[in-house]
Write a protein that holds these residues in place. Structure first.
Motif, PDB file in Angstrom:
ATOM      1  N   THR A 136      -4.159   3.600 -10.846  1.00 36.96           N
ATOM      2  CA  THR A 136      -2.819   3.007 -10.925  1.00 36.96           C
ATOM      3  C   THR A 136      -2.897   1.486 -10.942  1.00 36.96           C
ATOM      4  O   THR A 136      -2.129   0.832 -11.646  1.00 36.96           O
ATOM      5  CB  THR A 136      -1.943   3.451  -9.748  1.00 36.96           C
ATOM      6  OG1 THR A 136      -2.711   3.459  -8.568  1.00 36.96           O
ATOM      7  CG2 THR A 136      -1.339   4.804  -9.985  1.00 36.96           C
ATOM      8  N   MET A 137      -3.822   0.919 -10.164  1.00 37.17           N
ATOM      9  CA  MET A 137      -3.937  -0.541 -10.149  1.00 37.17           C
ATOM     10  C   MET A 137      -4.391  -1.052 -11.515  1.00 37.17           C
ATOM     11  O   MET A 137      -3.881  -2.050 -12.016  1.00 37.17           O
ATOM     12  CB  MET A 137      -4.938  -0.937  -9.060  1.00 37.17           C
ATOM     13  CG  MET A 137      -5.024  -2.417  -8.770  1.00 37.17           C
ATOM     14  SD  MET A 137      -3.445  -3.238  -8.627  1.00 37.17           S
ATOM     15  CE  MET A 137      -3.104  -3.114  -6.902  1.00 37.17           C
ATOM     16  N   GLY A 176      -7.861   7.390  -7.469  1.00 35.18           N
ATOM     17  CA  GLY A 176      -6.516   7.396  -8.040  1.00 35.18           C
ATOM     18  C   GLY A 176      -5.830   6.056  -7.875  1.00 35.18           C
ATOM     19  O   GLY A 176      -5.181   5.559  -8.795  1.00 35.18           O
ATOM     20  N   LEU A 177      -6.006   5.464  -6.701  1.00 38.69           N
ATOM     21  CA  LEU A 177      -5.417   4.141  -6.466  1.00 38.69           C
ATOM     22  C   LEU A 177      -5.984   3.130  -7.461  1.00 38.69           C
ATOM     23  O   LEU A 177      -5.262   2.265  -7.964  1.00 38.69           O
ATOM     24  CB  LEU A 177      -5.699   3.689  -5.037  1.00 38.69           C
ATOM     25  CG  LEU A 177      -4.950   4.427  -3.928  1.00 38.69           C
ATOM     26  CD1 LEU A 177      -5.447   3.997  -2.581  1.00 38.69           C
ATOM     27  CD2 LEU A 177      -3.465   4.186  -4.037  1.00 38.69           C
ATOM     28  N   VAL A 186      -8.575  10.032  -3.623  1.00 38.81           N
ATOM     29  CA  VAL A 186      -7.376   9.203  -3.436  1.00 38.81           C
ATOM     30  C   VAL A 186      -7.673   7.760  -3.808  1.00 38.81           C
ATOM     31  O   VAL A 186      -6.901   7.114  -4.524  1.00 38.81           O
ATOM     32  CB  VAL A 186      -6.892   9.293  -1.972  1.00 38.81           C
ATOM     33  CG1 VAL A 186      -5.883   8.201  -1.675  1.00 38.81           C
ATOM     34  CG2 VAL A 186      -6.272  10.645  -1.706  1.00 38.81           C
ATOM     35  N   TRP A 208       3.172   5.855  -5.865  1.00 31.30           N
ATOM     36  CA  TRP A 208       3.144   6.033  -7.313  1.00 31.30           C
ATOM     37  C   TRP A 208       1.791   6.483  -7.797  1.00 31.30           C
ATOM     38  O   TRP A 208       1.544   6.492  -9.000  1.00 31.30           O
ATOM     39  CB  TRP A 208       3.605   4.757  -8.002  1.00 31.30           C
ATOM     40  CG  TRP A 208       4.993   4.474  -7.590  1.00 31.30           C
ATOM     41  CD1 TRP A 208       5.404   3.549  -6.685  1.00 31.30           C
ATOM     42  CD2 TRP A 208       6.173   5.173  -8.000  1.00 31.30           C
ATOM     43  NE1 TRP A 208       6.753   3.629  -6.519  1.00 31.30           N
ATOM     44  CE2 TRP A 208       7.244   4.604  -7.310  1.00 31.30           C
ATOM     45  CE3 TRP A 208       6.407   6.226  -8.898  1.00 31.30           C
ATOM     46  CZ2 TRP A 208       8.551   5.055  -7.473  1.00 31.30           C
ATOM     47  CZ3 TRP A 208       7.691   6.665  -9.057  1.00 31.30           C
ATOM     48  CH2 TRP A 208       8.741   6.075  -8.349  1.00 31.30           C
ATOM     49  N   THR A 209       0.879   6.822  -6.875  1.00 34.60           N
ATOM     50  CA  THR A 209      -0.428   7.322  -7.280  1.00 34.60           C
ATOM     51  C   THR A 209      -0.541   8.820  -7.034  1.00 34.60           C
ATOM     52  O   THR A 209      -0.986   9.557  -7.900  1.00 34.60           O
ATOM     53  CB  THR A 209      -1.534   6.592  -6.492  1.00 34.60           C
ATOM     54  OG1 THR A 209      -1.448   5.202  -6.767  1.00 34.60           O
ATOM     55  CG2 THR A 209      -2.891   7.099  -6.904  1.00 34.60           C
ATOM     56  N   TRP A 250       2.098   1.618  -3.441  1.00 32.64           N
ATOM     57  CA  TRP A 250       0.958   1.926  -4.295  1.00 32.64           C
ATOM     58  C   TRP A 250       0.612   3.410  -4.193  1.00 32.64           C
ATOM     59  O   TRP A 250       0.447   4.103  -5.206  1.00 32.64           O
ATOM     60  CB  TRP A 250      -0.197   1.046  -3.838  1.00 32.64           C
ATOM     61  CG  TRP A 250      -1.403   1.005  -4.696  1.00 32.64           C
ATOM     62  CD1 TRP A 250      -1.563   1.554  -5.932  1.00 32.64           C
ATOM     63  CD2 TRP A 250      -2.629   0.354  -4.377  1.00 32.64           C
ATOM     64  NE1 TRP A 250      -2.816   1.289  -6.393  1.00 32.64           N
ATOM     65  CE2 TRP A 250      -3.494   0.556  -5.462  1.00 32.64           C
ATOM     66  CE3 TRP A 250      -3.083  -0.374  -3.283  1.00 32.64           C
ATOM     67  CZ2 TRP A 250      -4.795   0.042  -5.475  1.00 32.64           C
ATOM     68  CZ3 TRP A 250      -4.371  -0.877  -3.301  1.00 32.64           C
ATOM     69  CH2 TRP A 250      -5.216  -0.675  -4.387  1.00 32.64           C
ATOM     70  N   VAL A 251       0.526   3.914  -2.976  1.00 35.55           N
ATOM     71  CA  VAL A 251       0.195   5.316  -2.770  1.00 35.55           C
ATOM     72  C   VAL A 251       1.298   6.204  -3.330  1.00 35.55           C
ATOM     73  O   VAL A 251       1.035   7.233  -3.947  1.00 35.55           O
ATOM     74  CB  VAL A 251      -0.029   5.605  -1.268  1.00 35.55           C
ATOM     75  CG1 VAL A 251      -0.052   7.097  -1.001  1.00 35.55           C
ATOM     76  CG2 VAL A 251      -1.326   4.989  -0.812  1.00 35.55           C
ATOM     77  N   PHE A 257       0.823  -1.200   0.000  1.00 34.93           N
ATOM     78  CA  PHE A 257       0.000   0.000   0.000  1.00 34.93           C
ATOM     79  C   PHE A 257       0.862   1.257   0.000  1.00 34.93           C
ATOM     80  O   PHE A 257       0.566   2.229  -0.692  1.00 34.93           O
ATOM     81  CB  PHE A 257      -0.923  -0.016   1.225  1.00 34.93           C
ATOM     82  CG  PHE A 257      -1.956   1.068   1.219  1.00 34.93           C
ATOM     83  CD1 PHE A 257      -2.995   1.038   0.317  1.00 34.93           C
ATOM     84  CD2 PHE A 257      -1.867   2.132   2.096  1.00 34.93           C
ATOM     85  CE1 PHE A 257      -3.935   2.049   0.297  1.00 34.93           C
ATOM     86  CE2 PHE A 257      -2.810   3.143   2.088  1.00 34.93           C
ATOM     87  CZ  PHE A 257      -3.845   3.099   1.187  1.00 34.93           C
TER      88      PHE A 257
END
Lengths: 367, 147
Positions: free
Chosen positions: B25-26, B21-22, B18, A329-330, A326-327, A323
């Protein structure tokens, strides 16, 4: 030698060695996860040449770091310059002493616990040690005798202090809900049944384990946000910033000293992830239902239980490590004033409000 | 002028955004096609007009070049050195034809200037050498393209 040492000491050393190996292997694995994860999110492939899926890339990096020249620039304060990476790395290791990886098991009448030190002040110890980590960064920034490095150290110190407030205050909710600062007891408390949301009693089929996130949803959001800021991870990686202060506090560092800062960052992530798992996601609980599926009796059943607990804990930790990546790169990073504004004007009041809400809930017996 | 974008309450709360956005990216990580070219195994296909390594085109084993000196004249980097000579059949030909490739800027002017279709730039782009090489006549005589 061995005779003079009690079994307790021997076991503690053994546990220490195992935990140390786990922690030390976190940094290279996370470096790989970070690079491959970011690459995949950006529609690239990332390092995939060395070893299966590129897993040995980190080993190559580590070897390169070890064999690089390790120069000390002439203008630095040598003692503190050399000390700073150690000071940032050691507290990161120390936090793990109190994290329970699994519950206890009784072997030949002796109770064996899966944590290094069963402190009754667990959470307080965690916070007191974790707050030491910032000294390494400040020391590195100050002793480098470089404006950019100093600015990086300054930024990180003010950021850490601002967010440590909300981090500590958000955890008070958990302490109130489970009425303990002992990490083992908090985890045990999360095995109970979550009976009601506020005054509304849940029906029988909806009763789930009383994990911290259900008891403290607001506290969880504050904690995880503050944890991002505490570990200096994006979106709060203000201590370094290529376009503003170059590399920040580790600007003058190279070779193994630099990689120690990197390791400290990843180990801090590991600490934060295991704290999130322990405080808000039931720690080592969650896989016990598997026990009913396998026909095991006596000791083997007990060991199976321990294995499942370790598995559950490390699965949760791994998820939160992911996580963090993940965060990163977001989300784009915050501007410095935005970080401070969020810390003082938003997070602090909310975390204070959370304490009042929790007190309210505890008073009416909802938690 | 500073225009403040209007944001709804949910957007100002960030958390929902947020999570969105996640999700993005996923989705990119799992489903988007990857653009990386695995270099030694797979190579980028360049256009036929790509200006890479030089060669001098030959017809029936004899180079097309008549040493007319148009290419060294037009060359902005002055990297082509030709010494002209005469064959027994009174045909003019280059005794020496050298390209100092370290000076070459791959503008392709020589190729455009050549009236005999002799000097050519192929699509080869892997040109690194361990020595500071000057392409001599033998090296350039190798037919490297189909242009």
């Amino acid at each position: 030698m061995l005779e003079s040492m009690s079994l307790f000491h021997l076991l503690t050393f053994l546990k220490f060695a195992v935990i140390l190996v786990i922690i030390l292997s976190v940094a290279p694995v996370m470096a790989w996860v970070e690079r491959r994860g970011s690459a995949l999110m950006q529609n690239r492939l990332g390092p995939n040449r060395i070893g299966p899926l590129g897993l040995f890339q980190s080993i190559c990096d580590a070897i390169k770091f070890l064999f690089k020249e390790d120069p000390i620039p002439g203008h630095v304060s040598k003692f503190y310059y050399a000390l700073a990476p150690v000071v940032s790395l050691v507290p990161a290791f120390m936090t793990f002493a109190v994290v329970p990886f699994a519950s206890t098991i009784e072997v030949d009448g002796r109770v064996l616990g899966f944590q290094l030190a069963d402190l009754n002040v667990g959470l307080l110890y965690v916070f007191s040690v974790a707050s030491l980590g910032v000294y390494g960064i400040i020391m590195g920034g100050w002793s480098s005798n470089n404006k950019f490095a100093l600015l990086g150290g300054l930024r990180s110190s003010s950021q850490m202090i601002s967010y440590e407030l909300s981090l500590g205050l958000s955890v008070i909710g958990i302490i109130m809900a489970f009425s303990s600062v002992h990490l083992g007891e908090i985890v045990q408390g999360q095995a109970e049944v979550f009976r009601q949301i506020g005054p509304f009693v849940l029906p029988e089929w909806l009763q789930v384990p009383k994990w911290g996130i259900l008891v403290q949803p607001l506290g969880f959001i504050i904690f995880i946000t503050a944890a991002f800021a505490e570990t200096n991870r994006l979106p709060f990686d203000l201590p370094e910033g290529e376009s503003e202060i170059v590399a920040g506090y580790h600007l003058e560092y190279g070779a193994m000293k630099f990689s120690m800062f990197m390791m400290a960052e990843y180990i801090n992530m590991f600490v934060a992830s295991s704290l999130i798992a322990t405080l808000y996601f039931g720690g080592y609980h969650g896989l016990h239902w598997v026990l009913n599926l396998v026909p095991l009796e006596g000791m083997s059943r007990e060991w199976m239980r321990i294995a499942l607990e370790l598995g559950a804990f490390f699965l949760k930790v791994a998820f939160f490590m992911w996580f963090f990546v993940w965060v990163r790169w977001t989300l784009p990073r915050f501007r410095y004033d935005q970080v401070m504004e969020l810390g003082w004007k938003v997070m602090l009041p909310i975390s204070l409000a959370n304490i009042f809400l929790t007190a309210f809930a505890v008073y009416y017996g909802w938690i | 002028m500073l225009v403040k974008a209007k944001k709804s309450f949910l957007q100002r709360f960030y958390l929902v955004e947020v999570i969105k956005g996640l999700g993005i990216t996923m989705r990119n990580m799992l489903f988007a096609p990857k653009v990386t070219i695995q270099y030694p195994e797979e190579r980028r296909k360049y256009s036929e007009r790509f200006r890479g390594m030089h060669y001098v085109k030959a017809t029936n084993g004899v180079e097309n070049c008549t040493a007319c000196m148009l290419c060294p004249t037009v060359c902005p980097a002055e990297c082509i050195h030709i010494v002209a000579g005469e064959r027994p059949d009174k045909e003019k030909y280059p005794v020496q034809f050298e390209i100092d490739v370290l000076r070459c800027c791959f503008c392709g002017m020589c190729e455009e200037a050549c009236p005999k279709d002799a000097i050519k730039l192929s699509t080869i782009y892997e040109m690194s050498q361990v020595t500071r090489q000057v392409y001599d006549k033998d090296y350039l005589a190798e037919q490297r393209g189909n242009k």
